[in-house]
Every structure is written in structure tokens, then in C-alpha cells.
Motif scaffolding. Structure first.
Motif, mmCIF file in Angstrom:
data_model
loop_
_atom_site.group_PDB
_atom_site.id
_atom_site.type_symbol
_atom_site.label_atom_id
_atom_site.label_comp_id
_atom_site.label_asym_id
_atom_site.label_seq_id
_atom_site.Cartn_x
_atom_site.Cartn_y
_atom_site.Cartn_z
ATOM 1 N N UNK A 172 -4.760 -11.319 -0.784
ATOM 2 C CA UNK A 172 -3.419 -11.193 -1.370
ATOM 3 C C UNK A 172 -3.382 -11.696 -2.806
ATOM 4 N N UNK A 173 -4.142 -12.737 -3.109
ATOM 5 C CA UNK A 173 -4.193 -13.193 -4.498
ATOM 6 C C UNK A 173 -4.775 -12.103 -5.393
ATOM 7 N N UNK A 174 -5.816 -11.438 -4.917
ATOM 8 C CA UNK A 174 -6.422 -10.356 -5.702
ATOM 9 C C UNK A 174 -5.442 -9.200 -5.872
ATOM 10 N N UNK A 175 -4.782 -8.815 -4.794
ATOM 11 C CA UNK A 175 -3.835 -7.696 -4.875
ATOM 12 C C UNK A 175 -2.685 -8.027 -5.821
ATOM 13 N N UNK A 176 -2.117 -9.218 -5.708
ATOM 14 C CA UNK A 176 -0.993 -9.588 -6.571
ATOM 15 C C UNK A 176 -1.421 -9.720 -8.034
ATOM 16 N N UNK A 177 -2.634 -10.194 -8.271
ATOM 17 C CA UNK A 177 -3.132 -10.268 -9.642
ATOM 18 C C UNK A 177 -3.223 -8.872 -10.240
ATOM 19 N N UNK B 247 -1.571 3.061 -8.972
ATOM 20 C CA UNK B 247 -2.343 1.892 -8.531
ATOM 21 C C UNK B 247 -1.434 0.820 -7.928
ATOM 22 N N UNK B 248 -0.268 0.628 -8.510
ATOM 23 C CA UNK B 248 0.677 -0.347 -7.951
ATOM 24 C C UNK B 248 1.113 0.097 -6.565
ATOM 25 N N UNK B 249 1.430 1.374 -6.408
ATOM 26 C CA UNK B 249 1.855 1.890 -5.100
ATOM 27 C C UNK B 249 0.745 1.720 -4.065
ATOM 28 N N UNK B 250 -0.484 1.977 -4.452
ATOM 29 C CA UNK B 250 -1.614 1.788 -3.543
ATOM 30 C C UNK B 250 -1.749 0.322 -3.138
ATOM 31 N N UNK B 251 -1.707 -0.565 -4.126
ATOM 32 C CA UNK B 251 -1.841 -1.993 -3.849
ATOM 33 C C UNK B 251 -0.681 -2.532 -3.017
ATOM 34 N N UNK B 252 0.506 -1.969 -3.192
ATOM 35 C CA UNK B 252 1.661 -2.393 -2.392
ATOM 36 C C UNK B 252 1.384 -2.173 -0.904
ATOM 37 N N UNK B 253 0.639 -1.134 -0.581
ATOM 38 C CA UNK B 253 0.260 -0.898 0.811
ATOM 39 C C UNK B 253 -0.753 -1.902 1.320
ATOM 40 N N UNK B 254 -1.622 -2.357 0.463
ATOM 41 C CA UNK B 254 -2.635 -3.347 0.849
ATOM 42 C C UNK B 254 -1.997 -4.704 1.130
ATOM 43 N N UNK B 255 -0.961 -5.030 0.382
ATOM 44 C CA UNK B 255 -0.307 -6.338 0.535
ATOM 45 C C UNK B 255 0.153 -6.553 1.977
ATOM 46 N N UNK B 256 0.586 -5.499 2.600
ATOM 47 C CA UNK B 256 1.070 -5.601 3.984
ATOM 48 C C UNK B 256 0.020 -6.220 4.913
ATOM 49 N N UNK B 257 -1.232 -5.872 4.689
ATOM 50 C CA UNK B 257 -2.315 -6.389 5.530
ATOM 51 C C UNK B 257 -2.774 -7.782 5.117
ATOM 52 N N UNK B 258 -2.274 -8.292 4.024
ATOM 53 C CA UNK B 258 -2.748 -9.561 3.480
ATOM 54 C C UNK B 258 -1.961 -10.768 3.986
ATOM 55 N N UNK B 259 -1.021 -10.530 4.893
ATOM 56 C CA UNK B 259 -0.218 -11.620 5.455
ATOM 57 C C UNK B 259 -0.270 -11.602 6.983
#
Length: 166
Positions: free
Chosen positions: A46-51, A81-93
Motif C-alpha cells: 500500500x505504501x508503494x501504491x500510494x506513493x 495508471x491512477x485508475x489501475x493503482x486504485x484497484x490494487x489498493x483494495x487488496x493492500x488492506x
């Protein structure tokens, strides 16, 4: 004298090579480091995705404020890229991914108020996709585009104020 120098140089070279071989063999026999715990890996993800999200989003803020020119290709790339990463964030918690992790800045409220957190995350994901869509239609930084950027920025701010340790 020359032979003495050559002999000393040869002895030193052999010592360095042998030392390197021994060190390499020792390193090869050492057990591999343990993989990070699932909790630590979630924090790192999540730190990587948010960065990355922050890095890609700065451009939109600069354009919206008039500090950078709008470039359709750049905006399209960054929005996707933001839209893609927004989907990854879901799995990071995942459940239980925060306790004891000193590098985490997530408050316990993420898990104790999960329904509200998930609602905010879905809004963020929808607004990230809306930025992709409006950018593809508008072709410039007009009012609709700026409103989409503002909505996404508000999503970030709202979640950080509620769920991030300052």
C-alpha cells in the motif's frame, strides 16, 4: 627487486581471489532471508501504491492550478495508471494487516469501521475511472476535467484525514 615485487603481487592477487571464493561460498551456504510477513507485505504494497498514485496525481493538481500545461497524452497515461493503482489498493488492506507494523500509517479505524472505509475506497476508484473517462472526452483542462480532478483529490484528502496517522 622486480621478481620480489612480482611474487608479492602474485601472492596478494591469489589471496584476494581465494578470499573472494571463500566469501562467496559462505554466502551461498547461508540460508535465504525469511520472506516478509503477510502484514508487512501488505504495508509495503500500500505504501508503494500510494506513493505512485501521489506521483501520478501531482501533474493533475499542477494543471488544474494553472502551473503546468495540459498535455493530453500525459494526462491520459497518468489517469489510466491512477485508475489501475486504485484497484490494487483494495487488496493492500487485508484483515489483520496492520497490528505491530511500525511502518504502517493506517489507523485501526480502517478495520474497525471497514464498511465506511470500503465505501470511501469505492468512491476513490469510481472517481479515478471518471477522470480517465472525462479526460478521454474533453481533450483539455476544462471545467468538467477540473471537477473530476477535484473529486479525486477530495477522495484522497477525506480518506487521509480519517484513516491515516499523521
Amino acid at each position: 627487486m622486480r621478481n620480489h615485487f612480482q611474487a608479492s603481487f602474485l601472492a596478494m592477487t591469489v589471496a584476494i581471489v581465494v578470499g573472494g571464493v571463500i566469501a562467496s561460498a559462505s554466502a551461498q551456504n547461508a540460508p535465504p532471508p525469511a520472506p516478509p510477513s503477510a502484514s508487512k507485505q501488505a504495508v509495503e504494497n500500500r505504501k508503494a501504491a500510494f506513493t505512485l498514485i501521489g506521483n501520478y496525481f501531482r501533474y493533475f493538481g499542477a494543471v488544474a492550478k494553472g502551473n503546468a500545461p495540459y498535455d493530453e497524452a500525459e494526462a491520459t497515461k497518468r489517469a489510466a495508471r491512477i485508475a489501475f493503482l486504485a484497484g490494487i489498493v483494495e487488496d493492500a488492506f487485508p484483515e489483520g494487516s496492520n497490528p505491530g507494523e511500525p511502518d504502517s500509517k493506517a489507523k485501526a479505524d480502517v478495520w474497525s469501521n471497514r464498511a465506511e472505509f470500503d465505501r470511501k475506497l469505492k468512491s476513490f476508484q469510481a472517481d479515478a475511472q471518471a477522470l480517465v473517462d472525462v479526460n478521454g472526452k474533453e481533450k483539455n483542462a476544462n471545467d468538467a476535467w477540473k471537477a473530476s480532478v477535484a473529486a479525486l483529490a477530495q477522495d484522497c484528502k477525506g480518506c487521509h484525514e480519517t484513516y491515516k496517522i499523521k
